[in-house]
Design an enzyme around this catalytic site. Structure first.
Site, PDB file in Angstrom:
ATOM      1  N   LYS A 132       0.846  -1.233   0.237  1.00 18.61           N
ATOM      2  CA  LYS A 132       0.054  -0.034   0.091  1.00 18.61           C
ATOM      3  C   LYS A 132       0.659   1.256  -0.198  1.00 18.61           C
ATOM      4  CE  LYS A 132      -1.762   1.518   3.894  1.00 18.61           C
ATOM      5  NZ  LYS A 132      -1.441   3.068   4.249  1.00 18.61           N
ATOM      6  N   ASN A 133       1.843   1.291   0.810  1.00 13.43           N
ATOM      7  CA  ASN A 133       2.657   2.444   1.188  1.00 13.43           C
ATOM      8  C   ASN A 133       3.565   2.847  -0.138  1.00 13.43           C
ATOM      9  OD1 ASN A 133       1.393   3.039   3.068  1.00 13.43           O
ATOM     10  ND2 ASN A 133       3.187   2.423   4.697  1.00 13.43           N
ATOM     11  N   CYS A 179      -5.553  12.265  13.413  1.00 12.40           N
ATOM     12  CA  CYS A 179      -6.086  10.964  13.153  1.00 12.40           C
ATOM     13  C   CYS A 179      -6.013  10.195  14.416  1.00 12.40           C
ATOM     14  CB  CYS A 179      -5.292  10.298  11.852  1.00 12.40           C
ATOM     15  SG  CYS A 179      -3.814   9.710  12.341  1.00 12.40           S
ATOM     16  N   ARG A 235      -0.395  14.130  13.653  1.00 14.67           N
ATOM     17  CA  ARG A 235       0.268  13.928  12.264  1.00 14.67           C
ATOM     18  C   ARG A 235       0.404  15.262  11.606  1.00 14.67           C
ATOM     19  NH1 ARG A 235      -1.125   8.105  10.170  1.00 14.67           N
ATOM     20  NH2 ARG A 235       0.624   8.432   8.757  1.00 14.67           N
ATOM     21  N   ASP A 238       4.458   0.399  12.259  1.00 15.72           N
ATOM     22  CA  ASP A 238       3.403  -0.408  11.584  1.00 15.72           C
ATOM     23  C   ASP A 238       3.328  -1.756  12.035  1.00 15.72           C
ATOM     24  OD1 ASP A 238       2.564   1.855  10.485  1.00 15.72           O
ATOM     25  OD2 ASP A 238       2.902   1.595   8.358  1.00 15.72           O
ATOM     26  N   ARG A 276      -8.461  -0.937   4.790  1.00 19.22           N
ATOM     27  CA  ARG A 276      -7.688  -0.078   4.156  1.00 19.22           C
ATOM     28  C   ARG A 276      -6.333  -0.522   3.907  1.00 19.22           C
ATOM     29  NH1 ARG A 276      -6.519   4.257   7.946  1.00 19.22           N
ATOM     30  NH2 ARG A 276      -4.701   4.510   6.240  1.00 19.22           N
TER      31      ARG A 276
HETATM   32  C1  UD1 Z   1       4.413   6.811   6.609  1.00 15.45           C
HETATM   33  C2  UD1 Z   1       3.414   5.513   6.345  1.00 15.45           C
HETATM   34  C3  UD1 Z   1       2.877   5.112   7.786  1.00 15.45           C
HETATM   35  C4  UD1 Z   1       3.919   4.744   8.782  1.00 15.45           C
HETATM   36  C5  UD1 Z   1       4.701   6.093   9.004  1.00 15.45           C
HETATM   37  C6  UD1 Z   1       6.026   5.744   9.874  1.00 15.45           C
HETATM   38  C7  UD1 Z   1       2.832   6.134   4.082  1.00 15.45           C
HETATM   39  C8  UD1 Z   1       1.570   6.149   3.266  1.00 15.45           C
HETATM   40  N1  UD1 Z   1       2.371   5.925   5.434  1.00 15.45           N
HETATM   41  O1  UD1 Z   1       3.183   7.789   7.214  1.00 15.45           O
HETATM   42  O2  UD1 Z   1       2.270   3.579   7.396  1.00 15.45           O
HETATM   43  O3  UD1 Z   1       3.323   4.491   9.829  1.00 15.45           O
HETATM   44  O4  UD1 Z   1       5.487   6.496   7.683  1.00 15.45           O
HETATM   45  O5  UD1 Z   1       6.654   4.807   9.388  1.00 15.45           O
HETATM   46  O6  UD1 Z   1       3.689   5.710   3.465  1.00 15.45           O
HETATM   47  N2  UD1 Z   1       5.830  14.623  11.259  1.00 15.45           N
HETATM   48  C9  UD1 Z   1       5.833  15.939  11.396  1.00 15.45           C
HETATM   49  N3  UD1 Z   1       5.789  16.713  10.298  1.00 15.45           N
HETATM   50  C10 UD1 Z   1       5.419  16.271   9.101  1.00 15.45           C
HETATM   51  C11 UD1 Z   1       5.695  15.105   8.754  1.00 15.45           C
HETATM   52  C12 UD1 Z   1       5.730  14.106   9.824  1.00 15.45           C
HETATM   53  O7  UD1 Z   1       5.926  16.302  12.468  1.00 15.45           O
HETATM   54  O8  UD1 Z   1       5.348  17.202   8.162  1.00 15.45           O
HETATM   55  C13 UD1 Z   1       5.977  13.546  12.135  1.00 15.45           C
HETATM   56  C14 UD1 Z   1       4.874  12.823  12.394  1.00 15.45           C
HETATM   57  O9  UD1 Z   1       4.035  13.137  13.332  1.00 15.45           O
HETATM   58  C15 UD1 Z   1       5.461  11.635  13.003  1.00 15.45           C
HETATM   59  C16 UD1 Z   1       6.847  11.382  12.195  1.00 15.45           C
HETATM   60  O10 UD1 Z   1       7.211  12.738  11.975  1.00 15.45           O
HETATM   61  O11 UD1 Z   1       5.847  11.652  14.319  1.00 15.45           O
HETATM   62  C17 UD1 Z   1       7.096  10.425  11.156  1.00 15.45           C
HETATM   63  O12 UD1 Z   1       5.976  10.509  10.224  1.00 15.45           O
HETATM   64  P1  UD1 Z   1       5.939  10.323   8.785  1.00 15.45           P
HETATM   65  O13 UD1 Z   1       6.958   9.408   8.431  1.00 15.45           O
HETATM   66  O14 UD1 Z   1       5.837  11.487   8.213  1.00 15.45           O
HETATM   67  O15 UD1 Z   1       4.577   9.275   8.650  1.00 15.45           O
HETATM   68  P2  UD1 Z   1       3.745   9.397   7.300  1.00 15.45           P
HETATM   69  O16 UD1 Z   1       4.882   9.470   6.023  1.00 15.45           O
HETATM   70  O17 UD1 Z   1       2.706  10.078   7.386  1.00 15.45           O
END
Ligand code: UD1
Length: 428
Positions: free
Chosen positions: A22-23, A125, A130, A315, A407
């Site tokens: 999915k990711n 969420c 996030r 995950d 999902r």
């Molecule tokens: C992706 C994965 C999700 C997985 C996560 C962590 C996809 C579609 N989803 O989510 O399944 O659980 O990586 O491996 O690939 N953060 C900020 N600001 C930002 C972006 C992130 O503070 O602008 C923080 C988040 O709140 C979190 C951390 O950074 O604490 C890591 O998040 P991130 O790697 O961005 O997760 P996703 O990309 O949303």
């Protein structure tokens, strides 16, 4: 709303084949926005999140041919061909983004190719606040004008300009968004503290197939030299390491002998290391892992700390927690990625688990015989952990709100039934 009914305590024997990730599928689809050529993706899993991305694309006038097709083999995935030549809006509306945060992945490609985007802010969420501030800051560093109005991120740019980006926190979709945006920027972009997940390397490979110039994907420093345009490509989605890991943990928890096929064991090293520490035997080939647990003794307790790849993935945290209830002592889980990702603990406690939570740490006491109970899925991976709990519990477990599961897991009950689980989906 559908429910899952599981009658527990069956050992599992047989093979489970793994679908496309999915990711990896979601960013691969978003990358199609960078070109007017056909982007043909194979092994696309049939999941609610992919369907949401398809709905988002259709809403924008982007054609997605093939995804609606059906197949009798739940793991063969679908091919989808994406073409943007009739695209008519640059907007990702709230009604779609709120059901899937990964919709934010269209932001970078839209700005890079069309110089404008309007994407709803995802909001909170179930697993934490996030934010997407790092995506926005990085786009601004590439020269985009960004404003937030009425819950939407509005971005405009004549042409993005390469820059050095240093992410404060490693972000997977943030790295993907900026890597995609930078492919069409003028000059060179350097991303420091980039995420190293296999899905990043796979996206980079696709972008290179489309004519992009990228070095270093899979390390924490990625260099992208912008080009004037990209072309179409054909690409296979990589196997879903989280789906594979979930079935490996299920087999380890329930006992038996299960071969998880069509996966990449190297993407599962952190989990395999911990399974080994817990006393689970496993063997692997280039594209499969077999776990065995034939003795009915408690496992060895282990500690895990979730961290960005190549460390233990957040995950798989909820699923591993269920395994630790079968340990011979106490296991400690430290969740460092998301601040609110221990919601499954309350449901597992309803099944008799002895787990204490202090901030982001869960202390899981082993030697617990779980008991079936009515429980509720709270988020995608938590749902998978509840299924595993149901598989090892006495009597019947009834899981509601399983739309979360759909999902990210294709045909989970069919795959589990095939290896001996008693699990059925009923309309509530
Ligand atoms: C992706 C994965 C999700 C997985 C996560 C962590 C996809 C579609 N989803 O989510 O399944 O659980 O990586 O491996 O690939 N953060 C900020 N600001 C930002 C972006 C992130 O503070 O602008 C923080 C988040 O709140 C979190 C951390 O950074 O604490 C890591 O998040 P991130 O790697 O961005 O997760 P996703 O990309 O949303």
């Amino acid at each position: 709303m559908d429910k899952l009914i599981i009658k527990g305590r069956n050992k599992l024997y047989g093979k489970v084949s793994i679908g496309g990730a999915k990711n990896a599928a979601l960013p691969a689809m978003a990358a199609a926005i960078l070109t007017s050529g056909d982007v043909r993706l194979s092994k696309v899993p049939h999941l609610a999140d992919v369907t949401t991305m398809v709905a988002l694309f259709e809403n924008m006038g982007i054609s997605t041919t093939g995804y609606g097709g059906t197949t009798t083999d739940a793991t063969s995935g679908r091919s989808v061909t994406i073409n943007t030549s009739r695209m008519n809006t640059y907007e990702a509306p709230y009604k779609l983004v709120k059901t899937m945060r990964a919709s934010i992945l269209v932001l970078g490609p839209l700005v890079a190719r069309y110089g404008r985007a309007r994407v709803s802010l995802p909001g909170g969420c179930a697993i934490g606040s996030r934010p997407v501030d790092l995506h926005i800051k990085a786009l601004a560093s590439l020269g985009a004008d960004v404003s937030i109005e009425h819950g939407y991120i509005n971005v405009t740019a004549k042409r993005l300009t390469g820059a050095k980006i240093v992410f404060d926190t490693t972000t997977v979709t943030g790295t993907e968004n900026i890597m995609m945006a930078a492919t069409l920027a003028r000059g060179t972009t350097i991303i420091e503290n980039a995420a190293k997940e296999p899905e990043i390397s796979s996206l980079a490979e696709q972008l290179v197939n489309m004519g992009a110039r990228i070095n270093g994907a899979g390390t924490d420093l990625i260099e992208i030299q912008g080009v004037d345009q990209l072309h179409g490509c054909s690409m296979d989605i990589i196997p879903d390491r989280i789906e594979a890991g979930t079935y490996l943990i299920a087999a380890a928890a329930a006992g038996g002998e299960v071969e998880v096929t069509g996966c990449n064991p190297r993407h599962l090293d952190a989990l395999l290391f911990k399974l080994n520490e817990a006393g689970i035997e496993y063997s692997e080939t280039a594209d499969s892992v077999m776990v065995r647990r034939n003795r009915d003794t408690w496992l060895k307790s282990a500690n895990i700390k979730t961290q960005p790849y190549p460390n233990f993935p957040t995950d798989l945290q909820a699923q591993f927690m269920v395994l630790l209830t079968q340990g011979d002592d106490t296991g400690i889980i430290t969740e460092t990625i998301f601040e609110n990702r221990l919601m499954h603990v309350a449901e597992l406690r309803r099944m008799g688990a002895d787990i204490t939570v202090e901030n982001n740490v869960a202390i899981v006491r082993g030697k617990t015989r779980l008991m079936g109970a009515p429980i509720m899925a709270t988020d995608l991976r938590a749902s998978a952990s509840l299924v595993i709990a149901g598989l090892i519990a006495d009597n019947v477990t009834e899981i509601s709100r399983i739309y979360h599961l759909d999902r990210g897991y294709e045909g989970m009950e069919e795959k589990l039934s095939k290896i001996g689980a008693q699990i059925e989906r009923v309309k509530a």
